[in-house]
Each structure stands twice: as structure tokens, then as C-alpha cells.
Design a protein around this motif. Structure first.
Motif, PDB file in Angstrom:
ATOM      1  N   LEU A  82       2.640   9.319  -4.469  1.00  0.00           N
ATOM      2  CA  LEU A  82       3.000   8.115  -4.793  1.00  0.00           C
ATOM      3  C   LEU A  82       4.367   8.001  -5.379  1.00  0.00           C
ATOM      4  CD1 LEU A  82       2.514   4.923  -5.447  1.00  0.00           C
ATOM      5  CD2 LEU A  82       1.262   6.016  -7.679  1.00  0.00           C
ATOM      6  N   ILE A  83       4.606   8.907  -6.321  1.00  0.00           N
ATOM      7  CA  ILE A  83       5.958   8.961  -6.845  1.00  0.00           C
ATOM      8  C   ILE A  83       7.154   9.230  -6.244  1.00  0.00           C
ATOM      9  CG2 ILE A  83       7.375  10.243  -8.533  1.00  0.00           C
ATOM     10  CD1 ILE A  83       4.749  10.900 -10.079  1.00  0.00           C
ATOM     11  N   ARG A  84       6.878  10.065  -4.977  1.00  0.00           N
ATOM     12  CA  ARG A  84       7.865  10.251  -4.160  1.00  0.00           C
ATOM     13  C   ARG A  84       8.192   9.172  -3.155  1.00  0.00           C
ATOM     14  NH1 ARG A  84       5.214  15.863  -3.648  1.00  0.00           N
ATOM     15  NH2 ARG A  84       6.862  17.268  -4.640  1.00  0.00           N
ATOM     16  N   GLN A  85       6.948   8.263  -2.778  1.00  0.00           N
ATOM     17  CA  GLN A  85       7.225   7.249  -1.808  1.00  0.00           C
ATOM     18  C   GLN A  85       7.904   6.040  -2.750  1.00  0.00           C
ATOM     19  OE1 GLN A  85       3.288   6.185   0.274  1.00  0.00           O
ATOM     20  NE2 GLN A  85       2.758   8.419  -0.778  1.00  0.00           N
ATOM     21  N   ARG A 141      11.357   4.262  -1.537  1.00  0.00           N
ATOM     22  CA  ARG A 141      11.652   3.000  -1.467  1.00  0.00           C
ATOM     23  C   ARG A 141      12.670   2.195  -2.199  1.00  0.00           C
ATOM     24  NH1 ARG A 141       6.472  -1.300  -0.874  1.00  0.00           N
ATOM     25  NH2 ARG A 141       7.570  -3.244  -0.715  1.00  0.00           N
ATOM     26  N   PHE A 142      12.716   2.544  -3.600  1.00  0.00           N
ATOM     27  CA  PHE A 142      13.566   1.892  -4.468  1.00  0.00           C
ATOM     28  C   PHE A 142      14.931   2.824  -4.975  1.00  0.00           C
ATOM     29  CE2 PHE A 142       9.388   0.030  -5.403  1.00  0.00           C
ATOM     30  CZ  PHE A 142       9.892  -1.233  -5.161  1.00  0.00           C
ATOM     31  N   PHE A 163       0.882  -1.208  -0.228  1.00  0.00           N
ATOM     32  CA  PHE A 163       0.080   0.039  -0.099  1.00  0.00           C
ATOM     33  C   PHE A 163       0.682   1.324  -0.031  1.00  0.00           C
ATOM     34  CE2 PHE A 163      -2.794  -3.100   1.970  1.00  0.00           C
ATOM     35  CZ  PHE A 163      -3.851  -3.235   1.013  1.00  0.00           C
ATOM     36  N   PHE A 164       0.300   2.339  -0.815  1.00  0.00           N
ATOM     37  CA  PHE A 164       0.911   3.571  -0.592  1.00  0.00           C
ATOM     38  C   PHE A 164       0.072   4.401  -0.104  1.00  0.00           C
ATOM     39  CE2 PHE A 164       3.136   1.608  -3.918  1.00  0.00           C
ATOM     40  CZ  PHE A 164       4.566   1.512  -3.459  1.00  0.00           C
TER      41      PHE A 164
END
Length: 289
Positions: A87-90, A94-95, A8-9
Motif C-alpha cells: 500500500l505504501i509503495r502504491q 500515485r502522489f 482501491f489498492f
């Protein structure tokens, strides 16, 4: 199909965004579906991307699929853009890499809004049959289909399949109803309804609220959009005409476009083989640069 990791984000209002990750170990690529769809629309394409060594991140947008129906009822393009930015920032956190994004229709406009307002956020952007300039007749046709059985629903999956076939007469008949089942929810009355919040169409802050002003804003911002952008247009699209595609690439410095023959607005569903090949070529070229 590759194994998927459910996760989830978090969106701009603290709303939960359901997602799957097909992990090829490399560059992250976010997939955002169109209005009325779910992340399942990307399964075949995302698997092809993951098999090429990238990380495919498939996300249900607010009010769709397994993501939260927001209590605020905020379903305008600006709200989807704010979610996309979060979302893009998360995903980057994360990666540890700035992601690419593939966005169909609503998903593409959400990504374009995020990049235009809060960028630079993305490494590259692939827009699937969407630009800020749209054919209003096509918009009316799509939203009319979505609203037609929104509340009544369908007695059976077969009935839903028949409605889709009537709307998309050029698409080959479904071999199985399993994929369709994922885009529908079965309510307490036993009827099947689309897997999205009806407020998306009929709420006070629905998808059309503020849309004209936002499209003008996005058009005005295209000359400052310098990241590599690929517009994939269906040659039979009822939404994006050829002149819209030509205008888009003339204004956005890093943009190019390809037409997919035999495809309408639902490019990935109509000709996924050609669509997947085009986006893999684009992503591979960017990674090699």
C-alpha cells in the motif's frame, strides 16, 4: 465533510483494499484502522488533516470493511505488514511523495512491520496506542469482546450499541447509530454482524499466529528505526502501559510520545479533538523541517 474519492489498492496476495481519499492537495497521509474496525473510524481525523492541505488516504485492511476476505485465511500481523508495504509503495507512486502513516493498534503494527522489514518506506509514522510490548490482559479483553458476538451477531443496531456501551462504559452514549451501521453488515438472516472476517479471530492463520515471534523481532529492530515516530497513548489504555511507552521511545531513536487524558485504547474515538490536534502538530512540524 469533504468530498471523498473512492478507490482501491492491492495487497500482498493480490487482495483488493478498499479506500477513500480526502484530497487537500498536499502530503499524503495513510490511515490504517485497528482490528475489528473499518476506515470509517478515521473520518473526523482525516477530514481535519485534509483541511490542513494534506491528502488523507483511509484504507480498509484485509478482511475488514469493504476489502477482500482473503481465501488463504492469512490474518497474522506479518500478512498485514506485507499489505502495508504494498500500500505504501502504491501511494508513493500515485502522489510522487513518500507518505506518512497513522496506524491504530493492528494498523500501527502493520506499518511498523512494513517499515522494519522493507523500509525505508515512510516519511513519518504515528502509532496510536500500540507498541510491540503489550499488556496480555488487555489483548485478551479486546479479543474477548470481538469474539463474544462474532457469530451470533445482533438483532438490532440498538443491541449492538448496548454491547459497545457495556465494553466502553466511560465513553459518552452515541447520539446516532449511523456511524455504528457502517461497522456492521446485515446478513441474509436479518442479523447484524461485525464488518470483518471471523477467520481473523478463529482461523488457522489468525491474528495471534506468529505474533510472539514478530513482537520480539520488532522490539529488536527499534534501535534501527530512525524515521520520526509519534506514539499517541491513551492514559486509560488497557493495552499500552506507561512503562511500555517509555521503553519504546528509549529504544527508537526518532520516537516521542504523548498521553491523551480521558482516553483508553480507542484514542481517536474517545478524545478525537485532542488526538487530531496532536497529530496535526506532529505532521506540521515534519513538513516544516
Amino acid at each position: 465533510m469533504l468530498e471523498t474519492e473512492g478507490t482501491f489498492f492491492t495487497g500482498a496476495e493480490g487482495n483488493r483494499l478498499a479506500a477513500d481519499i480526502m484530497d487537500g492537495g498536499g502530503h499524503p497521509v495513510i490511515f490504517l484502522h485497528g482490528g475489528g474496525q473499518t476506515r470509517r473510524a478515521w473520518d473526523a481525523t482525516a477530514e481535519a488533516v485534509a483541511r490542513q492541505g494534506m491528502r488523507a488516504v483511509l484504507v480498509d485492511q484485509r478482511g475488514h470493511g469493504e476489502s477482500d476476505w482473503v481465501e488463504s485465511g492469512n490474518y497474522g500481523f506479518s500478512h498485514y505488514g506485507a499489505d502495508a508495504a504494498c500500500l505504501i509503495r502504491q501511494v508513493e507512486e500515485r502522489f510522487h511523495a513518500r507518505p506518512s502513516l497513522v496506524g491504530a493498534s493492528l494498523g500501527g503494527l502493520a506499518a511498523l512491520t512494513a517499515e522494519s522489514r522493507e523500509g525505508p518506506l515512510l516519511e513519518t509514522l504515528i502509532l496510536v496506542d500500540i507498541t510491540p510490548r503489550l499488556d496480555p490482559r488487555g489483548v485478551d479483553k479486546i479479543q474477548g469482546f470481538m469474539a463474544d458476538r462474532m457469530e451470533e451477531g445482533f438483532a438490532t443496531l440498538e443491541e449492538a450499541a448496548e454491547a459497545i456501551s457495556a465494553y466502553l462504559p466511560n465513553r459518552a452514549p452515541r447520539r446516532s447509530l449511523d456511524g455504528l451501521r457502517k461497522n456492521l453488515r446485515r446478513d441474509a438472516d436479518g442479523r447484524y454482524r461485525w464488518h470483518w472476517d471471523p477467520a481473523f479471530i478463529k482461523g488457522e492463520a489468525n491474528i495471534n499466529s506468529g505474533s510472539e515471534e514478530l513482537m520480539q523481532e520488532l522490539m529488536a529492530g527499534l534501535p534501527a528505526l530512525h524515521l520520526p515516530v509519534l506514539l499517541v497513548r491513551g492514559m486509560r489504555s488497557e493495552l499500552v502501559q506507561e512503562e511500555h511507552a517509555r521503553e519504546f521511545v528509549s529504544l527508537a531513536p526518532g520516537a516521542s510520545y504523548v498521553d491523551v487524558g480521558g482516553a483508553g485504547h480507542m484514542v481517536a474515538g474517545d478524545r478525537n479533538d485532542v488526538f487530531a490536534a496532536e497529530i496535526l502538530k506532529f505532521l506540521a512540524r515534519d513538513q516544516a523541517a
